[in-house]
Design a protein around this motif. Structure first.
Motif, mmCIF file in Angstrom:
data_model
loop_
_atom_site.group_PDB
_atom_site.id
_atom_site.type_symbol
_atom_site.label_atom_id
_atom_site.label_comp_id
_atom_site.label_asym_id
_atom_site.label_seq_id
_atom_site.Cartn_x
_atom_site.Cartn_y
_atom_site.Cartn_z
ATOM 1 N N TRP A 193 0.858 -1.171 0.000
ATOM 2 C CA TRP A 193 0.000 0.000 0.000
ATOM 3 C C TRP A 193 0.899 1.226 0.000
ATOM 4 C CZ3 TRP A 193 -3.792 -0.905 4.658
ATOM 5 C CH2 TRP A 193 -4.492 -2.112 4.480
ATOM 6 N N LEU A 194 0.664 2.141 -0.889
ATOM 7 C CA LEU A 194 1.426 3.380 -0.948
ATOM 8 C C LEU A 194 0.494 4.567 -0.781
ATOM 9 C CD1 LEU A 194 3.958 5.110 -1.580
ATOM 10 C CD2 LEU A 194 3.311 4.921 -4.003
ATOM 11 N N ILE B 64 -0.481 -7.551 7.458
ATOM 12 C CA ILE B 64 -0.379 -6.448 6.504
ATOM 13 C C ILE B 64 1.107 -6.174 6.322
ATOM 14 C CG2 ILE B 64 -0.963 -4.045 6.038
ATOM 15 C CD1 ILE B 64 -3.214 -4.384 8.167
ATOM 16 N N ASN B 65 1.573 -6.122 5.072
ATOM 17 C CA ASN B 65 2.997 -5.911 4.792
ATOM 18 C C ASN B 65 3.206 -4.763 3.811
ATOM 19 O OD1 ASN B 65 4.200 -8.194 6.230
ATOM 20 N ND2 ASN B 65 3.078 -9.446 4.764
ATOM 21 N N ASN B 66 4.288 -4.042 4.026
ATOM 22 C CA ASN B 66 4.763 -3.005 3.111
ATOM 23 C C ASN B 66 3.744 -1.888 2.901
ATOM 24 O OD1 ASN B 66 6.656 -1.728 1.502
ATOM 25 N ND2 ASN B 66 5.970 -2.757 -0.357
ATOM 26 N N VAL B 67 3.409 -1.203 3.986
ATOM 27 C CA VAL B 67 2.562 0.000 3.929
ATOM 28 C C VAL B 67 3.503 1.186 4.044
ATOM 29 C CG1 VAL B 67 0.758 1.323 5.067
ATOM 30 C CG2 VAL B 67 0.611 -1.180 4.962
ATOM 31 N N ARG B 68 3.453 2.086 3.057
ATOM 32 C CA ARG B 68 4.364 3.234 3.050
ATOM 33 C C ARG B 68 3.588 4.542 2.963
ATOM 34 N NH1 ARG B 68 7.508 2.606 -1.960
ATOM 35 N NH2 ARG B 68 5.632 1.557 -2.657
ATOM 36 N N PHE B 69 4.030 5.495 3.755
ATOM 37 C CA PHE B 69 3.553 6.879 3.683
ATOM 38 C C PHE B 69 4.739 7.717 3.250
ATOM 39 C CE2 PHE B 69 0.434 4.903 6.347
ATOM 40 C CZ PHE B 69 -0.730 5.585 6.097
ATOM 41 N N VAL B 70 4.627 8.359 2.082
ATOM 42 C CA VAL B 70 5.732 9.135 1.523
ATOM 43 C C VAL B 70 5.248 10.571 1.326
ATOM 44 C CG1 VAL B 70 7.312 9.373 -0.429
ATOM 45 C CG2 VAL B 70 6.630 7.083 0.351
ATOM 46 N N ASN B 71 5.923 11.508 1.976
ATOM 47 C CA ASN B 71 5.591 12.940 1.855
ATOM 48 C C ASN B 71 4.130 13.230 2.182
ATOM 49 O OD1 ASN B 71 8.217 13.608 1.019
ATOM 50 N ND2 ASN B 71 7.713 13.056 -1.090
ATOM 51 N N CYS B 72 3.618 12.606 3.230
ATOM 52 C CA CYS B 72 2.240 12.862 3.662
ATOM 53 C C CYS B 72 2.275 13.756 4.901
ATOM 54 C CB CYS B 72 1.527 11.554 3.989
ATOM 55 S SG CYS B 72 1.256 10.499 2.552
#
Length: 186
Positions: free
Chosen positions: A145-146, A177-185
């Motif tokens: 999830w991105l 749940i794997n690989n959840v990323r928050f980028v520049n939020c």
């Protein structure tokens, strides 16, 4: 929409939907495991005052491969039950727009969600969380999830400091749940 390969929907206006479940502005919902949602693009949807979700993407099985290349662009979802609900889906991008003033969450994530991207969204002033992902009864691990360049603010109007911001968790030890990323939020 229950099945498609190569569908473009431009500028849909969906409002005041109530009475028959799921009461969503737009409901994308394959009924059978053999039905697929492939190469679907929805541009500039305006989803307002629907009892259910503004946009509901619901797969019927844990086969998230039913979904391929789904793009929702420049969404405006306001005063719905939830802005967007995803369940048993994969390969979905929601890019650009606003999810606001929902009676539940801006984004509701329920289970079996793989390879989804939320990009450049303003998620604000929802009655409960901006993003609510309390996954139950998973049949597969939810992965990849991105959330990129999203602004998540002023949520939890009904229950300040209790149901605001973001919550993502799973009640399943077998399917995490794997690989959840928050980028520049924000």
């Amino acid at each position: 929409v229950i099945s498609c390969d190569g569908l473009l929907i431009t500028n849909p206006i969906c409002y005041d939907i109530n009475g028959t479940a799921p009461e969503a502005g737009i409901d994308i919902e394959p009924n059978l495991q053999t039905e697929r949602i492939k190469n679907l693009t929805i541009l500039n949807p305006y989803l307002h005052n629907n009892v259910g979700a503004g946009l509901w993407l619901l797969g019927k099985t844990t086969n998230t491969n039913q979904w391929e290349n789904v793009l929702i662009k420049n969404i405006h979802s306001a005063y719905n039950g939830s802005g967007v609900i995803l369940e048993s889906v994969g390969d979905v991008t929601i890019e650009g727009g606003t999810l606001t003033n929902s009676t539940v969450y801006g984004i509701t994530l329920t289970r079996d969600i793989r390879n989804v991207r939320f990009i450049n969204l303003d998620i604000h002033d929802n009655d409960r969380r901006g993003i609510g992902g309390t996954l139950t009864n998973q049949g597969v691990s939810s992965i990849n999830w991105l959330f990129a360049n999203c602004r998540i603010y002023n949520n939890g109007k009904l229950t300040p400091n209790t149901h605001d911001g973001v919550r993502i968790d799973s009640n399943s030890d077998d399917y995490p749940i794997n690989n959840v990323r928050f980028v520049n939020c924000d």
